[in-house]
Design an enzyme around this catalytic site. Sequence first.
Site, mmCIF file in Angstrom:
data_model
loop_
_atom_site.group_PDB
_atom_site.id
_atom_site.type_symbol
_atom_site.label_atom_id
_atom_site.label_comp_id
_atom_site.label_asym_id
_atom_site.label_seq_id
_atom_site.Cartn_x
_atom_site.Cartn_y
_atom_site.Cartn_z
ATOM 1 N N PHE A 125 0.835 -1.203 0.000
ATOM 2 C CA PHE A 125 0.000 0.000 0.000
ATOM 3 C C PHE A 125 0.876 1.263 0.000
ATOM 4 O O PHE A 125 1.878 1.322 0.734
ATOM 5 C CB PHE A 125 -0.899 -0.031 1.244
ATOM 6 C CG PHE A 125 -2.010 0.972 1.218
ATOM 7 C CD1 PHE A 125 -3.197 0.700 0.554
ATOM 8 C CD2 PHE A 125 -1.874 2.197 1.852
ATOM 9 C CE1 PHE A 125 -4.229 1.632 0.525
ATOM 10 C CE2 PHE A 125 -2.899 3.130 1.825
ATOM 11 C CZ PHE A 125 -4.082 2.847 1.167
ATOM 12 N N ASP A 202 0.619 -4.581 9.033
ATOM 13 C CA ASP A 202 -0.487 -3.672 8.726
ATOM 14 C C ASP A 202 -1.729 -4.536 8.532
ATOM 15 O O ASP A 202 -1.812 -5.325 7.590
ATOM 16 C CB ASP A 202 -0.168 -2.862 7.467
ATOM 17 C CG ASP A 202 -1.195 -1.756 7.247
ATOM 18 O OD1 ASP A 202 -2.371 -1.960 7.624
ATOM 19 O OD2 ASP A 202 -0.828 -0.702 6.700
ATOM 20 N N TYR A 227 -12.067 1.809 9.398
ATOM 21 C CA TYR A 227 -13.170 2.268 8.530
ATOM 22 C C TYR A 227 -13.436 1.337 7.353
ATOM 23 O O TYR A 227 -14.288 1.611 6.542
ATOM 24 C CB TYR A 227 -12.924 3.690 8.035
ATOM 25 C CG TYR A 227 -11.564 3.939 7.406
ATOM 26 C CD1 TYR A 227 -11.321 3.576 6.098
ATOM 27 C CD2 TYR A 227 -10.540 4.537 8.138
ATOM 28 C CE1 TYR A 227 -10.086 3.797 5.518
ATOM 29 C CE2 TYR A 227 -9.302 4.762 7.565
ATOM 30 C CZ TYR A 227 -9.071 4.389 6.252
ATOM 31 O OH TYR A 227 -7.850 4.610 5.692
ATOM 32 N N LYS A 228 -12.686 0.237 7.265
ATOM 33 C CA LYS A 228 -12.906 -0.726 6.172
ATOM 34 C C LYS A 228 -13.874 -1.798 6.670
ATOM 35 O O LYS A 228 -15.045 -1.531 6.841
ATOM 36 C CB LYS A 228 -11.558 -1.248 5.688
ATOM 37 C CG LYS A 228 -10.762 -0.121 5.015
ATOM 38 C CD LYS A 228 -9.328 -0.460 4.695
ATOM 39 C CE LYS A 228 -8.675 0.747 4.008
ATOM 40 N NZ LYS A 228 -7.226 0.626 3.876
ATOM 41 N N ARG A 377 -11.705 -4.231 -8.020
ATOM 42 C CA ARG A 377 -11.829 -5.000 -6.777
ATOM 43 C C ARG A 377 -13.300 -5.119 -6.399
ATOM 44 O O ARG A 377 -14.034 -4.126 -6.405
ATOM 45 C CB ARG A 377 -11.078 -4.315 -5.633
ATOM 46 C CG ARG A 377 -9.579 -4.229 -5.830
ATOM 47 C CD ARG A 377 -8.877 -3.687 -4.580
ATOM 48 N NE ARG A 377 -9.491 -2.455 -4.088
ATOM 49 C CZ ARG A 377 -9.101 -1.820 -2.996
ATOM 50 N NH1 ARG A 377 -8.113 -2.303 -2.268
ATOM 51 N NH2 ARG A 377 -9.698 -0.704 -2.613
HETATM 52 C C1 LIG Z 1 -6.394 1.691 4.027
HETATM 53 C C2 LIG Z 1 -4.966 1.444 4.351
HETATM 54 C C3 LIG Z 1 -4.207 2.419 5.011
HETATM 55 C C4 LIG Z 1 -4.835 3.746 5.337
HETATM 56 O O1 LIG Z 1 -4.064 4.603 6.077
HETATM 57 P P1 LIG Z 1 -4.718 5.945 6.640
HETATM 58 O O2 LIG Z 1 -3.670 6.563 7.433
HETATM 59 O O3 LIG Z 1 -5.964 5.566 7.380
HETATM 60 O O4 LIG Z 1 -5.113 6.777 5.457
HETATM 61 C C5 LIG Z 1 -2.887 2.125 5.325
HETATM 62 N N1 LIG Z 1 -2.342 0.925 5.008
HETATM 63 C C6 LIG Z 1 -3.053 -0.036 4.349
HETATM 64 C C7 LIG Z 1 -2.432 -1.343 4.022
HETATM 65 C C8 LIG Z 1 -4.384 0.203 3.999
HETATM 66 O O5 LIG Z 1 -5.087 -0.723 3.354
#
Ligand SMILES: *Cc1c(COP(=O)(O)O)cnc(C)c1O
Length: 414
Positions: A125, A202, A227-228, A377
Amino acid sequence: MSIERGVAEALDRADGLARFRTEFVIDDDGPIYLDGNSLGPLPGAVPAIVERVVREQWGGGLVESWEHWIDLPARVGAIVAGLIGADPSAVTMSDSTSVNLYKLAAAALGARPGRTAIVMVDGEFPTDRYLMGSLAASHGGEVRTASIGSAESPTPDHLESVLGQDTALVVLSAVSYRSAAIADMAGITAAAHDVGAMVLWDLSHAVGSVPVDLASTGADLAVGCTYKYLCGGPGAPAFLYVRPDLHPTLDHPIHGWFGHARQFAFEEGYEPSSGIGRFAVGTPPILSLAAAEPGIALVAAAGIEAIRAKNIAATTLLIDLWEERLAPFGFGLASPRDPARRGSHVALTHPDGLAVSRVLRSERRVITDFRAPDSIRLAVSPLVTRFTEVWDAVEQIREVARGGYGPPADLRVT
Ligand SMILES: *Cc1c(COP(=O)(O)O)cnc(C)c1O
């Protein structure tokens, strides 16, 4: 065609999680929502809770409401802890996933003086890559990236050539945001420990979608967003995990008053709190935390085993339908075929994926998510997605592919 709609209807009738759908604000006549891995749907309890916190606690109680608010990060963190195999004392809610990645990765670099390499895999990511790039640069080190196939699950073998005595830290997603491939968490943690490195997981796409057992895998550190799959709302506070035996020695660079051993003594110098609290920084976002709690609690009430069984069944149906109905139109599969290695979404590729996903959204009422260059996706949110929605979405994709999708919607003259 052998997989008729009746197959999906029967799966819906047998779905033990179907009752949870009514806990969410969902318009049955609305679009089919397959983007819950970007933003989970709204739990029905949230508006009234936010209203109460705003009117009664903020408006009525004013500063005295801190009496209830001060425990909120720990209370929500304890529910999250149950979903990731962690002791509640090892988890807290704070900041964003990005900021928590920075805090914990910097802490790990500090705990491994003389070691300068951070190990990652390709396709990670973006925020994780950017943050590790800047941290490595500021420590005079480097990020070493191992190559994995686009739909492969990272294993110790992938990392073998990049792990070494100079590795301070391995940073990896437990579930890939692109392919949904699940990493071998136990194996990679052991391989990193063998060379004396720490591991930072993560869990953004793993929490609430697959079972995670941080304590038994011996993981050092973890972060993730709410939030996911946890349906905590846009920008909801993130969580962080630090293995309890590391609390006394790990130091992160953002020393704020919420991490102080005696926060309200207002002392001159900084002395970190002895527990997980030292990884907090500033005043927690109470409204966002209050809004996040119901979604997280619903996931906990449904149980991760039932959630996992459903997303395996629904993504398997989706892949079977892809093979039968979409592969002939040039769609490829960019997620693991083996359900044990796949999280809660399926990535399909198509050379015109962007145009297809735009037409799906604008004309077919199917909300998916496009990731450049060619990946669509489709995510299953186990508490709300119906098997028939999966079936209907595939039908819509097939219709779009059959009828052509023309120029992107925003280039059309009409
Ligand atoms: C969604 C996601 C993030 C999001 O980071 P924010 O700081 O909340 O914007 C980080 N790492 C991964 C792997 C994600 O899927």
